[in-house]
Design an enzyme around this catalytic site. Structure first.
Site, PDB file in Angstrom:
ATOM      1  N   ILE A   1      -2.624   9.208   8.150  1.00 21.64           N
ATOM      2  CA  ILE A   1      -3.279   8.993   9.443  1.00 21.64           C
ATOM      3  C   ILE A   1      -2.360   9.398  10.587  1.00 21.64           C
ATOM      4  O   ILE A   1      -2.773  10.060  11.549  1.00 21.64           O
ATOM      5  CB  ILE A   1      -3.713   7.526   9.588  1.00 21.64           C
ATOM      6  CG1 ILE A   1      -4.836   7.198   8.598  1.00 21.64           C
ATOM      7  CG2 ILE A   1      -4.171   7.239  11.026  1.00 21.64           C
ATOM      8  CD1 ILE A   1      -5.208   5.721   8.549  1.00 21.64           C
TER       9      ILE A   1
ATOM     10  N   SER B   1      -6.501  -2.352  10.436  1.00 23.02           N
ATOM     11  CA  SER B   1      -7.266  -2.084   9.210  1.00 23.02           C
ATOM     12  C   SER B   1      -8.502  -2.971   9.190  1.00 23.02           C
ATOM     13  O   SER B   1      -8.517  -4.053   9.779  1.00 23.02           O
ATOM     14  CB  SER B   1      -6.408  -2.384   7.976  1.00 23.02           C
ATOM     15  OG  SER B   1      -7.190  -2.350   6.792  1.00 23.02           O
TER      16      SER B   1
ATOM     17  N   TYR C   1      -1.070  -8.089   2.810  1.00 23.36           N
ATOM     18  CA  TYR C   1      -1.492  -6.954   3.637  1.00 23.36           C
ATOM     19  C   TYR C   1      -2.596  -7.379   4.604  1.00 23.36           C
ATOM     20  O   TYR C   1      -2.538  -7.082   5.801  1.00 23.36           O
ATOM     21  CB  TYR C   1      -1.981  -5.815   2.746  1.00 23.36           C
ATOM     22  CG  TYR C   1      -2.488  -4.616   3.514  1.00 23.36           C
ATOM     23  CD1 TYR C   1      -1.600  -3.699   4.068  1.00 23.36           C
ATOM     24  CD2 TYR C   1      -3.858  -4.396   3.697  1.00 23.36           C
ATOM     25  CE1 TYR C   1      -2.054  -2.603   4.774  1.00 23.36           C
ATOM     26  CE2 TYR C   1      -4.320  -3.302   4.404  1.00 23.36           C
ATOM     27  CZ  TYR C   1      -3.414  -2.411   4.949  1.00 23.36           C
ATOM     28  OH  TYR C   1      -3.872  -1.333   5.665  1.00 23.36           O
TER      29      TYR C   1
ATOM     30  N   LYS D   1      -2.324  -7.386   8.808  1.00 25.05           N
ATOM     31  CA  LYS D   1      -3.178  -6.612   9.701  1.00 25.05           C
ATOM     32  C   LYS D   1      -3.968  -7.517  10.647  1.00 25.05           C
ATOM     33  O   LYS D   1      -4.228  -7.162  11.804  1.00 25.05           O
ATOM     34  CB  LYS D   1      -4.110  -5.714   8.886  1.00 25.05           C
ATOM     35  CG  LYS D   1      -3.388  -4.580   8.168  1.00 25.05           C
ATOM     36  CD  LYS D   1      -2.650  -3.662   9.142  1.00 25.05           C
ATOM     37  CE  LYS D   1      -2.036  -2.454   8.447  1.00 25.05           C
ATOM     38  NZ  LYS D   1      -1.375  -1.533   9.401  1.00 25.05           N
TER      39      LYS D   1
ATOM     40  N   THR E   1      -5.985   9.178   1.967  1.00 28.05           N
ATOM     41  CA  THR E   1      -4.564   9.446   2.123  1.00 28.05           C
ATOM     42  C   THR E   1      -3.850   9.146   0.814  1.00 28.05           C
ATOM     43  O   THR E   1      -4.466   8.672  -0.148  1.00 28.05           O
ATOM     44  CB  THR E   1      -3.955   8.563   3.230  1.00 28.05           C
ATOM     45  OG1 THR E   1      -4.040   7.187   2.819  1.00 28.05           O
ATOM     46  CG2 THR E   1      -4.697   8.741   4.549  1.00 28.05           C
TER      47      THR E   1
END
Length: 281
Positions: free
Chosen positions: A33, A174, A189, A193, A223
């Site tokens: 990104i 995210s 995670y 975020k 990605t």
């Protein structure tokens, strides 16, 4: 506290997106990104600094050179930076403003560097849990804080001219800040975020005099980070996305240009979710 107005809202709409003469810094800008964000900002007219951690320096310099060549020789420079280190981040931001911005100018900061991993919460090692926040939250804050110091300095320097300062900070968050992904287990995670989104909202209020602060929350983006996951997970995710496909990284660059430019002059503290409808059902 006054949010800087658009310099000329009656101008033709495409001019609102023009970043000519602006300087931007994108952390994690050598791949995924971040690379497409850097490309988009450069294509819109900005001079761009990109940071990297694990990319070989020669490769990072080559990436910067290709971006520059594709955009008429516009200045693009790569800097090695460990976002876990506040001192390293501060030095990089100041160097980018001095060397890319010319005279210490900086207009846009994209805090994009981040990591992800899937570990069951009961089994999460302390050092890895801390590392997740150290990059995704602390590293983003160090970058924003260093940029904000430059922005505030510029605002004070511009004060006598009566010209409002229109800087922009963009956090790459995210959809995991909004929902809990399945079937993978990624509590750290998700929490990092979510923290980043609320950090951005808080800074948007605190720094309204000299910068707008917004977030972009991507869904499933094609990605390297996505490629490492099992095929069965990817198939399940695809079925859960109403759009029935994943997003190409380049499809995000327009949103970052929007938030970096005067086109979003009255937008601050917003979390822009780009997910093919994944968070809707």
């Amino acid at each position: 506290m006054v949010l800087a107005p658009h310099p000329n809202p009656d101008a033709t709409v495409l001019s609102h997106f023009d970043l000519t003469g602006k300087t931007a810094l994108v952390t994690g800008g050598c791949r995924g990104i971040g690379l497409e964000v850097a490309r988009g900002l450069c294509e819109a007219g900005a001079q761009v600094a990109i940071t990297y951690t694990s990319t070989p320096p020669a490769d990072a310099d080559a990436i910067a050179a290709r971006l520059s060549s594709a955009n008429g020789g516009r200045t693009v420079k790569a800097y090695k930076c460990n976002v876990r280190s506040r001192a390293d981040v501060e030095a990089t931001v100041e160097a980018a403003a001095r060397e890319v911005g010319g005279g210490g100018r900086l207009d846009v900061l994209v805090a994009n560097a981040g990591i992800a991993e899937n570990v069951a919460a009961l089994d999460y090692p302390e050092d890895r849990f801390r590392a997740m926040f150290d990059v995704n939250v602390n590293g983003a804050f160090w970058a924003a804080q260093a940029a904000a110091r430059v922005f505030e300095r510029q605002m004070k320097a511009d004060g006598d001219s009566g010209k409002p300062h229109r800087a922009s900070i963009i956090f790459t968050a995210s959809v995991s800040a909004t929902l809990v992904n399945i079937p993978q287990k990624q509590a750290a995670y998700n929490a990092s975020k979510a923290a980043l989104v609320h950090l951005g909202k808080s800074l948007a209020v605190e720094w309204v005099d000299f910068a707008r602060v917004n977030m972009i929350s991507p869904g499933f983006i094609e990605t390297e980070m996505l490629d490492v996951h099992p095929t069965e997970w990817r198939s399940q995710w695809n079925e859960m996305v109403p759009g029935r496909r994943f997003c190409k990284p380049a499809e995000l660059k327009g949103a970052y240009v929007f938030l970096a430019s005067d086109a979003s002059s009255y937008m601050t503290g917003a979390d822009l979710i780009i997910d093919g409808g994944y968070t809707l059902p």
